[in-house]
Write an enzyme that holds these catalytic residues in place. Sequence first.
Site, mmCIF file in Angstrom:
data_model
loop_
_atom_site.group_PDB
_atom_site.id
_atom_site.type_symbol
_atom_site.label_atom_id
_atom_site.label_comp_id
_atom_site.label_asym_id
_atom_site.label_seq_id
_atom_site.Cartn_x
_atom_site.Cartn_y
_atom_site.Cartn_z
ATOM 1 N N HIS A 303 29.921 12.998 11.930
ATOM 2 C CA HIS A 303 30.867 12.883 13.038
ATOM 3 C C HIS A 303 31.814 14.071 12.997
ATOM 4 O O HIS A 303 32.144 14.563 11.913
ATOM 5 C CB HIS A 303 31.657 11.574 12.932
ATOM 6 C CG HIS A 303 32.366 11.180 14.187
ATOM 7 N ND1 HIS A 303 33.581 11.721 14.543
ATOM 8 C CD2 HIS A 303 32.021 10.325 15.183
ATOM 9 C CE1 HIS A 303 33.967 11.189 15.698
ATOM 10 N NE2 HIS A 303 33.036 10.354 16.099
ATOM 11 N N ASP A 361 27.215 5.223 16.624
ATOM 12 C CA ASP A 361 26.092 5.376 17.553
ATOM 13 C C ASP A 361 24.766 4.972 16.922
ATOM 14 O O ASP A 361 23.825 4.601 17.623
ATOM 15 C CB ASP A 361 25.998 6.831 18.039
ATOM 16 C CG ASP A 361 27.257 7.280 18.754
ATOM 17 O OD1 ASP A 361 27.700 6.551 19.648
ATOM 18 O OD2 ASP A 361 27.801 8.336 18.402
#
Length: 426
Positions: A303, A361
Amino acid sequence: MGSTAKFEIDGKTVELPVLRGTDGPAVVDIRKLYAEADVFTYDPGFMSTASCESKITFIDGDAGILLHRGYPIMELAEQSSFLEVCYLLLHGELPTAPQFEEFEHNITYHTMIHEQFDRFFMGFRRDAHPMAIMTGAVGALSAFYHDSTNVNDPAQRMISAHRMIAKMPTIAARAFKYSRGQPFVFPRNELSYAENFLRMCFSVPAEDWVPNPVLTKAMDRIFILHADHEQNASTSTVRLAGSSGANPFACIAAGIASLWGPKHGGANEECLNMLMEIGTVDKIPEFVQGVKDRRYLLMGFGHRVYKNYDPRATVMQKTCHEVLAEVGAGNDPILQVAIELEKVALSDPYFVERKLYPNVDFYSGITLRALGFPPEMFTVLFALARTVGWIAQWKEMIEDPSQKIGRPRQIYTGAPARSFVSVDKR
C-alpha cells in the site's frame, strides 16, 4: 515558544514554524516561504506535504494504524454500524441513543430520489459503465436539490450531507439494475441501510426478497472499512473542488471521477482479475516467480501508505470467510488461491523484505463477487461507502477559516519568452 526550522537559499535566511499534531510527524509550516525567500517547494504527488489540518482520520502506515476520530477501524468494524460511523465522521463523536435515532430517521427518509431523476438514467446506453452513470448522476443532483447548495449555510450543508449519504445507495442500485436491464427497486423505510441497498440491487418483482443477516453484516462492514482514508487522491479532489465554493454535489461527483482510476478505486477489481488469471493453487509458484522476475504484477499486496499489515485487511479476511461459508462457496477455487498466495507472500523473503502485506483490496474483491456483484460494480460500492468521508472532509474544509482556494505551484520548464512570428516567415 514552539520550535522553528531554518531555511537558507541565495543568501536569504527564513525561519519557519514547526507544527505538531495530536500524533504523527512534525510539520514545517512553509506558508511564508515564497513571500520571504521567493522560492516554492517541489513535491510531486504531495507525499511530503500537508494540504490541510484535519480532525477526522489518522493513519500511521508504519504501524498499521487507522483511526476515525480516535477510534481504531477494527473496533468500529466489529462493534459499530455504518450509519453510526457516518455520524461519527460528520460530528466528531459517537451518537447517543436519541441522536442516533434522529440521524437514522433523517437518512432513511431521504433515500427516495426525485421521480424525474429516473429519466436521467434512460439517457445512458444500456452497456454504460456504472461508474460513468454514477459520475453523471451525482453531479446532476444539484439540479434537483438546489435548495441545499449554499455552502455558506450550515443547515444546508447538513441537509446536503444527509441527502447524499441517503441517496447514494439508491443511485448505485439503479446504475446496477439499469446495466442488467431489470426494473428499478424503491427503498423501504423499515430496512437498515445495508439491507435496503442489497434489496434494491438483488430483488426482482417475480419473487419475495428475504434479508440475510450474514450478508447484511458483511455489506455493512465493507462500507465501514471504506468510509474514509485521510487525504487520498479522491478526497483531495473533493477538497480542491470545494475550495472554489463549488456545490457539494459537484464536489462529490469530482471525487467519484477521481476514484474511478485503476490506481485508486479499481484496485480490488484488478486483484480479483489477478486471482482468476492464476486460476488454481498449483499455478501459484509459477506466478510468484513471475512476480520476482517482474513479468507479473502482484495486485492486492502492499500500500502507498501502509508499510505494515493493512488493519482493514484483517477484518475483511474474516468477513470474506463468513460470506463464502454462507453462500456455499467455502471451496471456491479463487479463495483457495487467495489464501495460498497470502501464505506464500507472508513467508517468502522477497515479499517480506519489501513489506508487500495484503491490503483491504485483496479480500474485498472476492467478498463482493460472492455477494453477487460483478467487477464493474466494485468501484461503485467504494464510492458509495466513501461518500460520507468525502462529505465530512468537505464540510471540515468549508468550516476551516485558514483554508483558501487551492492553487498548486509548478516548476516551469517550457520555452523562454519569445516573439511571435507570422506564419509566412516560419
